[in-house]
Scaffold this motif. Structure first.
Motif, PDB file in Angstrom:
ATOM      1  N   LEU A 171      -0.222  -4.355  -6.104  1.00  0.00           N
ATOM      2  CA  LEU A 171       0.586  -4.896  -4.939  1.00  0.00           C
ATOM      3  C   LEU A 171      -0.408  -4.916  -3.958  1.00  0.00           C
ATOM      4  CD1 LEU A 171       3.460  -1.917  -5.044  1.00  0.00           C
ATOM      5  CD2 LEU A 171       3.479  -4.403  -5.817  1.00  0.00           C
ATOM      6  N   GLU A 172       0.022  -6.017  -3.179  1.00  0.00           N
ATOM      7  CA  GLU A 172      -0.974  -6.528  -1.911  1.00  0.00           C
ATOM      8  C   GLU A 172      -1.091  -5.323  -0.971  1.00  0.00           C
ATOM      9  OE1 GLU A 172      -2.147 -10.544   0.309  1.00  0.00           O
ATOM     10  OE2 GLU A 172       0.173 -10.276  -0.128  1.00  0.00           O
ATOM     11  N   SER A 173       0.499  -4.765  -0.772  1.00  0.00           N
ATOM     12  CA  SER A 173       0.561  -3.811   0.551  1.00  0.00           C
ATOM     13  C   SER A 173       1.807  -3.187  -0.013  1.00  0.00           C
ATOM     14  CB  SER A 173       0.678  -4.499   1.911  1.00  0.00           C
ATOM     15  OG  SER A 173       1.709  -5.110   1.818  1.00  0.00           O
ATOM     16  N   LEU A 174       1.934  -2.033   0.576  1.00  0.00           N
ATOM     17  CA  LEU A 174       3.190  -1.286   0.277  1.00  0.00           C
ATOM     18  C   LEU A 174       3.656  -0.461   1.620  1.00  0.00           C
ATOM     19  CD1 LEU A 174       5.587  -0.046  -1.479  1.00  0.00           C
ATOM     20  CD2 LEU A 174       3.911   1.690  -2.376  1.00  0.00           C
ATOM     21  N   LYS A 175       4.450  -0.811   2.452  1.00  0.00           N
ATOM     22  CA  LYS A 175       4.700  -0.272   3.683  1.00  0.00           C
ATOM     23  C   LYS A 175       6.014   0.706   3.743  1.00  0.00           C
ATOM     24  CE  LYS A 175       1.960  -3.084   6.124  1.00  0.00           C
ATOM     25  NZ  LYS A 175       2.556  -3.875   7.013  1.00  0.00           N
ATOM     26  N   LEU A 176       5.563   2.144   3.773  1.00  0.00           N
ATOM     27  CA  LEU A 176       6.660   3.020   3.718  1.00  0.00           C
ATOM     28  C   LEU A 176       6.802   3.653   5.095  1.00  0.00           C
ATOM     29  CD1 LEU A 176       4.934   5.002   0.646  1.00  0.00           C
ATOM     30  CD2 LEU A 176       6.820   3.307   0.370  1.00  0.00           C
ATOM     31  N   VAL A 177       8.052   4.491   5.068  1.00  0.00           N
ATOM     32  CA  VAL A 177       8.349   5.053   6.182  1.00  0.00           C
ATOM     33  C   VAL A 177       8.997   6.381   5.601  1.00  0.00           C
ATOM     34  CG1 VAL A 177       9.027   3.189   7.558  1.00  0.00           C
ATOM     35  CG2 VAL A 177      10.749   3.862   6.308  1.00  0.00           C
ATOM     36  N   TRP A 178       9.096   7.402   6.262  1.00  0.00           N
ATOM     37  CA  TRP A 178       9.783   8.823   6.213  1.00  0.00           C
ATOM     38  C   TRP A 178       9.841   9.634   7.493  1.00  0.00           C
ATOM     39  CZ3 TRP A 178       4.644   7.394   4.707  1.00  0.00           C
ATOM     40  CH2 TRP A 178       3.551   7.999   5.624  1.00  0.00           C
TER      41      TRP A 178
END
Length: 393
Positions: A378-385
């Motif tokens: 994956l080029e990037s993986l933006k997460l939130v929590w």
């Protein structure tokens, strides 16, 4: 068939599903004119056979398009008995007992990385965690300061994901110079670290050449970073987008067998590797006329997605009665010597992350982009929590 391993329809959205669609729509073995022209094997039975038969399917060239003039990447691009001799010191350095001894340090590293992220409530998982964790473990193994990651990670990223050939070549040259310095230092004054062990490896009683030692160290650098970062990212993407699976896994983190089986199911679904082989002699196989010096791509990741072996292979099921076989860590002479360490790293990550950040999701408005190649990722993986609540002062 018109097949390009670096550009498969739908691959940017879901690499494994895109290759599975090729598997479903194609003959078991076919020829493509792309990337220099080569055969492609898509079914588990054939791929597994080819990986286990170095006498007929050599690993002397594993990258496409094939370049017979390029220096070989050792020990990856070697066959027994040379490969066997080169691999011994690396295998010994990663024995299960040694991995057991590393576990507390790996767990502390994971906890420290989570400490740096948890209060933010968001991150780019690839840049902020997946790349850093295996790089720090690599630096520990070769007895270099972890701060070196600030120099190395951008170079490796540029080499793997560089937008132009010139950018990739610049990164490759910088990595070559960096590794050369390590090799010369460890050959002049060996220690007990992994670098000292592999760069002073001997074949037939003679120490390997400096160029072979540089190749060996470079392979360990990429193998330890790229594959683990990709595995971590795909697993985390799945858990971020499948709350029910995440909840079940989080509830059973103390169940060692369940966690192990869940990991194997995720490895099966999210395979990442595909490396070529070179045919060594003329022979017919299932009606296919292989000829000496032909190139073939046995696609490892498709072994776990073959519907002749696995029901509904794109579905992740933690409760499958019998774990489906996969080749996430290869097979035959080239099965990954770091597989025990990789499994331990990912198990520690799952337990520590899910205990501390059990509820996380894709950042709104973001879509992860898959990058296809010898290793998919994956080029990037933006997460939130949700940010953890703090007691009022």
């Amino acid at each position: 068939m018109d097949f390009d391993m670096y550009s498969v329809p739908g691959g940017s959205a879901d690499a494994q599903a895109a290759f599975h669609a090729v598997q479903k729509a194609s003959p078991d073995i076919f020829w493509t004119p792309r990337n220099g022209g080569h055969w492609v094997a898509t079914r588990a039975e054939d791929v597994e056979m080819m990986l286990r038969d170095p006498a007929r399917f050599s690993s002397n060239r594993v990258f496409l398009p094939r370049d017979d003039n390029a220096p070989r990447s050792l020990p990856l691009e070697a066959d027994p008995p040379l490969h066997t001799e080169l691999r011994k010191p690396l295998s010994r350095a990663l024995f299960p007992k040694i991995v057991d001894d590393m576990e507390p340090r790996v767990r502390q590293l994971v906890d420290d990385l989570i400490d740096n992220l948890i209060d933010r409530g968001e991150c780019d998982f690839v840049a902020d965690f997946a790349n850093i964790m295996p790089m720090n473990i690599f630096l520990d193994l070769v007895d270099l300061p972890r701060e070196e990651r600030h120099y190395l990670i951008p170079l490796v990223e540029k080499f793997i994901k560089g937008g132009t050939l010139d950018a990739r070549q610049q990164a490759q040259q910088a990595i070559f110079l960096y590794v050369t310095d390590i090799v010369r230092a460890r050959r002049a004054a060996p220690g007990n670290d992994l670098a000292s062990i592999v760069v002073n490896a001997a074949v037939g009683g003679e120490m390997i050449s400096e160029m072979d030692a540089i190749s060996y160290m470079t392979l360990i650098l990429f193998g330890g970073l790229d594959t683990i970062a990709s595995m971590l990212s795909y697993i985390t993407l799945f858990l971020a987008t499948h709350a029910e699976h995440r909840a079940v896994l989080t509830a059973r983190l103390d169940d060692d067998r369940f966690v192990r089986d869940a990991m194997e199911e995720l490895f099966r679904r999210f395979g990442i590797v595909q490396a070529a082989r070179v045919v060594q002699e003329d022979f017919d196989y299932k009606g296919v006329p292989f000829r000496a010096n032909d190139t073939i791509l046995p696609i490892n990741m498709l072994c776990g997605l073959d519907d002749r072996r696995v029901d509904d292979p794109l579905e992740v099921r933690f409760d499958r009665e019998k774990s489906a076989r996969h080749l996430a860590f290869g097979a035959g002479p080239h099965s990954c010597p770091g597989a025990t360490l990789a499994r331990r790293e990912i198990a520690i990550f799952l337990r520590e992350w899910l205990r501390r950040i059990p509820d996380f999701a894709l950042a709104p408005g973001t879509t992860p982009v898959n990058l296809l190649g010898v290793t998919c990722g994956l080029e990037s993986l933006k997460l939130v929590w949700p940010r953890p609540s703090r007691p009022a002062v």
